[in-house]
Design an enzyme around this catalytic site. Structure first.
Site, short mmCIF file in Angstrom:
data_model
loop_
_atom_site.label_atom_id
_atom_site.label_comp_id
_atom_site.label_asym_id
_atom_site.label_seq_id
_atom_site.Cartn_x
_atom_site.Cartn_y
_atom_site.Cartn_z
N TRP A 8 54.23 36.22 2.97
CA TRP A 8 52.88 35.64 3.13
C TRP A 8 51.98 35.93 1.93
CZ3 TRP A 8 51.09 36.88 8.87
CH2 TRP A 8 51.94 36.20 9.76
N LYS A 9 52.43 36.81 1.06
CA LYS A 9 51.62 37.23 -0.10
C LYS A 9 50.24 37.71 0.38
CE LYS A 9 54.32 34.18 -2.95
NZ LYS A 9 54.44 33.45 -4.19
N HIS A 94 59.03 41.93 -6.77
CA HIS A 94 58.68 40.50 -6.79
C HIS A 94 58.08 40.13 -8.16
CE1 HIS A 94 56.59 36.75 -5.92
NE2 HIS A 94 57.45 36.61 -4.93
N GLU A 164 65.32 35.01 -7.55
CA GLU A 164 64.14 34.15 -7.60
C GLU A 164 63.79 33.86 -9.07
OE1 GLU A 164 61.43 34.37 -4.09
OE2 GLU A 164 61.02 36.24 -5.09
N GLY A 170 56.67 28.91 -6.79
CA GLY A 170 55.41 28.17 -6.75
C GLY A 170 55.48 26.87 -7.54
N GLY A 231 57.87 31.49 0.07
CA GLY A 231 56.46 31.81 -0.11
C GLY A 231 55.62 30.80 0.67
C1 PEP Z 1 57.98 33.58 -3.81
O1 PEP Z 1 56.83 33.82 -4.20
O2 PEP Z 1 58.80 34.50 -3.74
C2 PEP Z 1 58.34 32.22 -3.47
C3 PEP Z 1 59.61 31.96 -3.26
O3 PEP Z 1 57.31 31.32 -3.41
P1 PEP Z 1 57.45 29.74 -3.12
O4 PEP Z 1 58.40 29.56 -1.97
O5 PEP Z 1 56.07 29.30 -2.81
O6 PEP Z 1 57.99 29.15 -4.39
#
Ligand code: PEP
Length: 252
Positions: A8-9, A94, A164, A170, A231
């Site tokens: 959820w950040k 992260h 990632e 994002g 995210g």
């Molecule tokens: C993240 O921030 O780890 C991520 C995967 O974000 P998003 O799914 O929005 O790209």
């Protein structure tokens, strides 16, 4: 079994909204034999959400921990404190933490702290760009081996590697299934080269970066991939539910 981790950040702004989002997430029908759901809300909301949850289908993760055990570290949260909230996991390294200055030594120290406090580390790795010389491969291998340095093979069942690529977080599009598969193979090969077959098999590997309700099925079709880290789409229960359905339908 597929794992879905919702990061959820720094969202949402209030506990009432967080509770609402959690209530909606809770209603997502999932078969716990096929899908493991892990939610990573802000630290501030972890205890109340986790202690108020009577079910077993959802587990909780923190988004970070301190590399220290206790003491004069203003603003930090220790692994023990996170474990005390009822959380079982923690995201470490992260890209957004690395961008604030977290280095590979910090990440290694945090992984050790997490394991010591009986938290399962979700170690985020990934290159910032794809260079023509293939240096990104070295980067990813180094990130893995630095984070896991000295960890005994028996502990790898507690470890998740979240691949990632920073350029996909994002972003508008995720890489396609073939591209994700290539990197899953690289992560598995690195684990086997450095820690052996048993550790390689025990480690869960998830992909993160722009997974959404449209590409989830494609990503879940990647062989040897255990799940996804999400995210933005984790903040929208309808999208999150579609992704959970795709996970269940592709899970064996
Ligand atoms: C993240 O921030 O780890 C991520 C995967 O974000 P998003 O799914 O929005 O790209």
């Amino acid at each position: 079994m597929k794992t879905i981790i919702g990061n959820w950040k720094m969202n949402p702004g209030t506990f009432i909204e967080a509770k609402r989002l959690f209530e909606a997430t809770k209603k997502i029908p999932t078969n716990s034999k096929k899908v493991e759901l892990i939610i990573a809300p802000p630290h501030m909301f972890l205890r109340e959400l986790s202690k108020g949850y009577r079910g077993t289908r959802i587990e909780f993760a923190a988004q970070d921990i301190s590399r220290d055990q206790e003491g004069s570290h203003t603003g930090e949260t220790s692994a023990t404190q996170v474990h005390d909230t009822g959380s079982t996991h923690v995201i470490i390294g992260h890209a957004e933490r690395r961008a604030l200055g977290e280095n590979e030594e910090d990440i290694h120290a945090k992984v050790l702290m997490a394991l010591e406090a009986k938290l399962n580390p979700i170690i985020a790795i990934g290159e910032s760009e794809r260079d023509a010389h293939g240096d990104y491969i070295k980067t990813v291998r180094r990130q893995i081996t630095t984070a896991l340095d000295g960890i005994p093979a028996a502990r790898f069942k507690n470890i998740t590697i979240a691949y990632e690529p920073i350029w996909a977080i994002g972003a508008e599009h995720a890489p396609d299934a073939h591209a994700v598969h290539q990197m899953v193979l690289l992560v598995r090969k690195t684990l086997r080269d450095f820690y052996g077959e048993k550790a390689m098999k025990a480690t869960r590997i998830v992909y993160g970066g722009s997974v959404n309700e449209e590409n989830a099925r494609d990503i879940f079709s990647v062989p040897e991939l255990d799940g996804v880290l999400i995210g933005r789409a984790s903040l929208d229960p309808i999208k999150f539910a579609t992704i959970a359905r795709a996970a269940a339908e592709t899970s064996v």
